[in-house]
Design a protein around this motif. Structure first.
Motif, PDB file in Angstrom:
ATOM      1  N   GLU A 111     -50.271   0.587   7.697  1.00 14.34           N
ATOM      2  CA  GLU A 111     -50.231  -0.174   8.962  1.00 14.34           C
ATOM      3  C   GLU A 111     -50.843  -1.567   8.691  1.00 14.34           C
ATOM      4  O   GLU A 111     -50.228  -2.554   9.279  1.00 14.34           O
ATOM      5  CB  GLU A 111     -51.064   0.731   9.946  1.00 14.34           C
ATOM      6  CG  GLU A 111     -50.454   1.750  10.467  1.00 14.34           C
ATOM      7  CD  GLU A 111     -51.238   2.673  11.441  1.00 14.34           C
ATOM      8  OE1 GLU A 111     -52.343   2.413  11.661  1.00 14.34           O
ATOM      9  OE2 GLU A 111     -50.773   3.950  11.750  1.00 14.34           O
ATOM     10  N   ALA A 112     -51.780  -1.693   8.128  1.00 13.78           N
ATOM     11  CA  ALA A 112     -52.338  -2.991   7.918  1.00 13.78           C
ATOM     12  C   ALA A 112     -51.420  -3.849   6.847  1.00 13.78           C
ATOM     13  O   ALA A 112     -51.222  -4.961   6.985  1.00 13.78           O
ATOM     14  CB  ALA A 112     -53.781  -2.900   7.172  1.00 13.78           C
ATOM     15  N   LEU A 113     -50.966  -3.327   5.915  1.00 14.32           N
ATOM     16  CA  LEU A 113     -49.916  -4.048   4.737  1.00 14.32           C
ATOM     17  C   LEU A 113     -48.682  -4.353   5.834  1.00 14.32           C
ATOM     18  O   LEU A 113     -48.141  -5.530   5.672  1.00 14.32           O
ATOM     19  CB  LEU A 113     -49.704  -3.168   3.700  1.00 14.32           C
ATOM     20  CG  LEU A 113     -50.886  -2.938   2.798  1.00 14.32           C
ATOM     21  CD1 LEU A 113     -50.565  -1.904   1.865  1.00 14.32           C
ATOM     22  CD2 LEU A 113     -50.920  -4.461   2.150  1.00 14.32           C
ATOM     23  N   ALA A 114     -48.366  -3.237   6.618  1.00 11.84           N
ATOM     24  CA  ALA A 114     -47.103  -3.732   7.229  1.00 11.84           C
ATOM     25  C   ALA A 114     -47.311  -4.810   8.153  1.00 11.84           C
ATOM     26  O   ALA A 114     -46.371  -5.820   8.273  1.00 11.84           O
ATOM     27  CB  ALA A 114     -46.742  -2.380   7.956  1.00 11.84           C
ATOM     28  N   VAL A 115     -48.218  -4.708   9.168  1.00 13.43           N
ATOM     29  CA  VAL A 115     -48.287  -5.755   9.982  1.00 13.43           C
ATOM     30  C   VAL A 115     -48.518  -7.137   9.500  1.00 13.43           C
ATOM     31  O   VAL A 115     -47.844  -8.169   9.858  1.00 13.43           O
ATOM     32  CB  VAL A 115     -49.476  -5.542  11.159  1.00 13.43           C
ATOM     33  CG1 VAL A 115     -50.816  -5.507  10.776  1.00 13.43           C
ATOM     34  CG2 VAL A 115     -49.161  -6.180  12.463  1.00 13.43           C
ATOM     35  N   MET A 116     -49.383  -7.359   8.587  1.00 12.19           N
ATOM     36  CA  MET A 116     -49.550  -8.477   7.760  1.00 12.19           C
ATOM     37  C   MET A 116     -48.313  -8.969   7.049  1.00 12.19           C
ATOM     38  O   MET A 116     -47.990 -10.373   7.157  1.00 12.19           O
ATOM     39  CB  MET A 116     -50.683  -8.509   6.988  1.00 12.19           C
ATOM     40  CG  MET A 116     -52.175  -8.046   7.657  1.00 12.19           C
ATOM     41  SD  MET A 116     -53.361  -8.370   6.464  1.00 12.19           S
ATOM     42  CE  MET A 116     -54.820  -8.558   7.499  1.00 12.19           C
ATOM     43  N   THR A 117     -47.500  -8.475   6.155  1.00  9.23           N
ATOM     44  CA  THR A 117     -46.612  -8.692   5.521  1.00  9.23           C
ATOM     45  C   THR A 117     -45.583  -8.999   6.472  1.00  9.23           C
ATOM     46  O   THR A 117     -44.541  -9.851   6.257  1.00  9.23           O
ATOM     47  CB  THR A 117     -46.303  -7.629   4.366  1.00  9.23           C
ATOM     48  OG1 THR A 117     -46.119  -6.409   4.804  1.00  9.23           O
ATOM     49  CG2 THR A 117     -47.454  -7.666   3.438  1.00  9.23           C
ATOM     50  N   LEU A 118     -45.010  -8.041   7.527  1.00  6.91           N
ATOM     51  CA  LEU A 118     -44.096  -8.298   8.201  1.00  6.91           C
ATOM     52  C   LEU A 118     -44.265  -9.873   8.968  1.00  6.91           C
ATOM     53  O   LEU A 118     -43.182 -10.373   9.179  1.00  6.91           O
ATOM     54  CB  LEU A 118     -43.984  -7.369   9.523  1.00  6.91           C
ATOM     55  CG  LEU A 118     -43.389  -5.812   8.892  1.00  6.91           C
ATOM     56  CD1 LEU A 118     -43.766  -4.794   9.787  1.00  6.91           C
ATOM     57  CD2 LEU A 118     -41.895  -6.008   8.679  1.00  6.91           C
ATOM     58  N   PHE A 119     -45.495 -10.063   9.598  1.00  7.38           N
ATOM     59  CA  PHE A 119     -45.624 -11.380  10.240  1.00  7.38           C
ATOM     60  C   PHE A 119     -45.501 -12.312   9.351  1.00  7.38           C
ATOM     61  O   PHE A 119     -44.604 -13.318   9.661  1.00  7.38           O
ATOM     62  CB  PHE A 119     -46.954 -11.237  10.917  1.00  7.38           C
ATOM     63  CG  PHE A 119     -47.097 -12.533  11.595  1.00  7.38           C
ATOM     64  CD1 PHE A 119     -46.482 -12.813  13.004  1.00  7.38           C
ATOM     65  CD2 PHE A 119     -48.106 -13.473  11.262  1.00  7.38           C
ATOM     66  CE1 PHE A 119     -46.705 -13.986  13.624  1.00  7.38           C
ATOM     67  CE2 PHE A 119     -48.400 -14.712  11.987  1.00  7.38           C
ATOM     68  CZ  PHE A 119     -47.572 -14.857  13.022  1.00  7.38           C
ATOM     69  N   LYS A 120     -46.146 -12.057   8.248  1.00 10.01           N
ATOM     70  CA  LYS A 120     -46.200 -13.534   7.228  1.00 10.01           C
ATOM     71  C   LYS A 120     -45.053 -13.775   6.737  1.00 10.01           C
ATOM     72  O   LYS A 120     -44.268 -14.972   6.383  1.00 10.01           O
ATOM     73  CB  LYS A 120     -47.326 -13.299   6.177  1.00 10.01           C
ATOM     74  CG  LYS A 120     -47.386 -14.312   5.126  1.00 10.01           C
ATOM     75  CD  LYS A 120     -48.191 -14.124   4.063  1.00 10.01           C
ATOM     76  CE  LYS A 120     -48.069 -15.048   3.091  1.00 10.01           C
ATOM     77  NZ  LYS A 120     -48.804 -14.759   1.475  1.00 10.01           N
ATOM     78  N   TYR A 121     -44.232 -12.824   6.176  1.00 12.17           N
ATOM     79  CA  TYR A 121     -43.111 -13.192   5.410  1.00 12.17           C
ATOM     80  C   TYR A 121     -41.943 -13.309   6.678  1.00 12.17           C
ATOM     81  O   TYR A 121     -40.947 -13.960   5.994  1.00 12.17           O
ATOM     82  CB  TYR A 121     -42.742 -12.022   4.434  1.00 12.17           C
ATOM     83  CG  TYR A 121     -43.718 -12.134   3.308  1.00 12.17           C
ATOM     84  CD1 TYR A 121     -43.927 -13.154   2.585  1.00 12.17           C
ATOM     85  CD2 TYR A 121     -44.591 -10.857   3.063  1.00 12.17           C
ATOM     86  CE1 TYR A 121     -44.828 -13.023   1.488  1.00 12.17           C
ATOM     87  CE2 TYR A 121     -45.596 -10.882   2.017  1.00 12.17           C
ATOM     88  CZ  TYR A 121     -45.795 -12.166   1.439  1.00 12.17           C
ATOM     89  OH  TYR A 121     -46.779 -12.188   0.461  1.00 12.17           O
ATOM     90  N   GLY A 122     -41.825 -12.667   7.613  1.00  9.42           N
ATOM     91  CA  GLY A 122     -40.988 -12.878   8.765  1.00  9.42           C
ATOM     92  C   GLY A 122     -41.064 -14.449   8.976  1.00  9.42           C
ATOM     93  O   GLY A 122     -40.118 -15.079   9.138  1.00  9.42           O
ATOM     94  N   VAL A 123     -42.375 -15.178   9.400  1.00  8.81           N
ATOM     95  CA  VAL A 123     -42.489 -16.304   9.844  1.00  8.81           C
ATOM     96  C   VAL A 123     -41.941 -17.253   8.414  1.00  8.81           C
ATOM     97  O   VAL A 123     -41.362 -18.187   8.585  1.00  8.81           O
ATOM     98  CB  VAL A 123     -43.951 -16.495  10.167  1.00  8.81           C
ATOM     99  CG1 VAL A 123     -44.243 -18.032  10.401  1.00  8.81           C
ATOM    100  CG2 VAL A 123     -44.051 -15.767  11.682  1.00  8.81           C
ATOM    101  N   TRP A 124     -42.520 -16.695   7.381  1.00 13.81           N
ATOM    102  CA  TRP A 124     -42.174 -17.664   6.123  1.00 13.81           C
ATOM    103  C   TRP A 124     -40.640 -17.880   6.038  1.00 13.81           C
ATOM    104  O   TRP A 124     -40.241 -18.871   5.780  1.00 13.81           O
ATOM    105  CB  TRP A 124     -42.954 -17.069   4.927  1.00 13.81           C
ATOM    106  CG  TRP A 124     -42.920 -17.858   3.639  1.00 13.81           C
ATOM    107  CD1 TRP A 124     -43.585 -18.802   3.293  1.00 13.81           C
ATOM    108  CD2 TRP A 124     -41.495 -17.626   2.696  1.00 13.81           C
ATOM    109  NE1 TRP A 124     -43.088 -19.530   2.029  1.00 13.81           N
ATOM    110  CE2 TRP A 124     -42.108 -19.057   1.639  1.00 13.81           C
ATOM    111  CE3 TRP A 124     -40.538 -17.085   2.639  1.00 13.81           C
ATOM    112  CZ2 TRP A 124     -41.400 -19.198   0.691  1.00 13.81           C
ATOM    113  CZ3 TRP A 124     -39.572 -17.471   1.592  1.00 13.81           C
ATOM    114  CH2 TRP A 124     -40.141 -18.218   0.607  1.00 13.81           C
TER     115      TRP A 124
END
Length: 193
Positions: A74-87
């Motif tokens: 859950e932590a990896l998902a929310v962080m990577t989804l947000f970061k790489y989505g915005v990126w």
């Protein structure tokens, strides 16, 4: 539990999101195929950022479908989804602003990556993230940046090659923003911290 939270946990919606994310993950790894073909094996887990983010979220959704929680995922998902989505949204829009003709693929990447960031945040009320999970996921983000910008493994955007140092700098601050955002908006982190 409000209607919003009730709606997000309905099995048909979870299945729809799961299938959609599995398809997106497969397409994402396919999209990285040419870059992975010349990537050293020891960097491979860190090159396909977005499909790995959606893979993490697939595991989270699978947990929800089984009425289970995988807090580290859950932590990896929310962080990577947000970061790489915005990126990825930023990279594609910046390419267009700098003169690259944006194609259907660019617009599809903008929409799909914006959705990545949004869906990760939508499910934040359900995550059971503890501070240790936040630390591990944060280390994943920063380590991934080192691989991308120190070892020159960033996703290939040839039109933006000359801006790699600026992109690396801004990406670092996007990681910091992501970690802070998750810390202050994911209630389970603050309760257990």
């Amino acid at each position: 539990m409000g209607f919003y939270q009730y709606f997000l946990k309905q099995k048909p919606l979870l299945w729809l999101l799961f299938v959609g994310n599995v398809l997106g993950t497969v397409y994402g790894y396919y999209w990285y195929g040419s870059q992975l073909s010349h990537t050293p094996w020891y960097f491979m887990p860190f090159v396909p950022d977005s499909p790995t983010a959606s893979l993490f979220f697939c595991l989270v959704l699978l947990g929800f479908l089984m009425n289970k929680h995988f807090p580290l995922m859950e932590a990896l998902a929310v962080m990577t989804l947000f970061k790489y989505g915005v990126w990825a949204v930023g990279m594609n829009i910046t390419s267009g602003l700098l003169g690259q003709s944006l194609t259907f693929t660019h617009y599809m990447l903008i929409v799909s990556h914006a959705w990545m960031a949004i869906q990760g945040l939508l499910y934040m009320p359900f995550y059971r993230v503890k501070p240790i999970h936040l630390w591990v996921a944060g280390l994943w983000l920063v380590h991934n940046e080192i691989i991308d910008y120190i070892f020159d493994q960033m996703p290939e955007y040839p039109f933006l090659n000359e801006y790699q140092s600026v992109i690396g700098y801004l990406t670092f601050w996007l990681s910091v923003l992501t970690i802070v955002l998750v810390y202050f908006t994911c209630g389970s982190v603050k309760r257990d911290g």
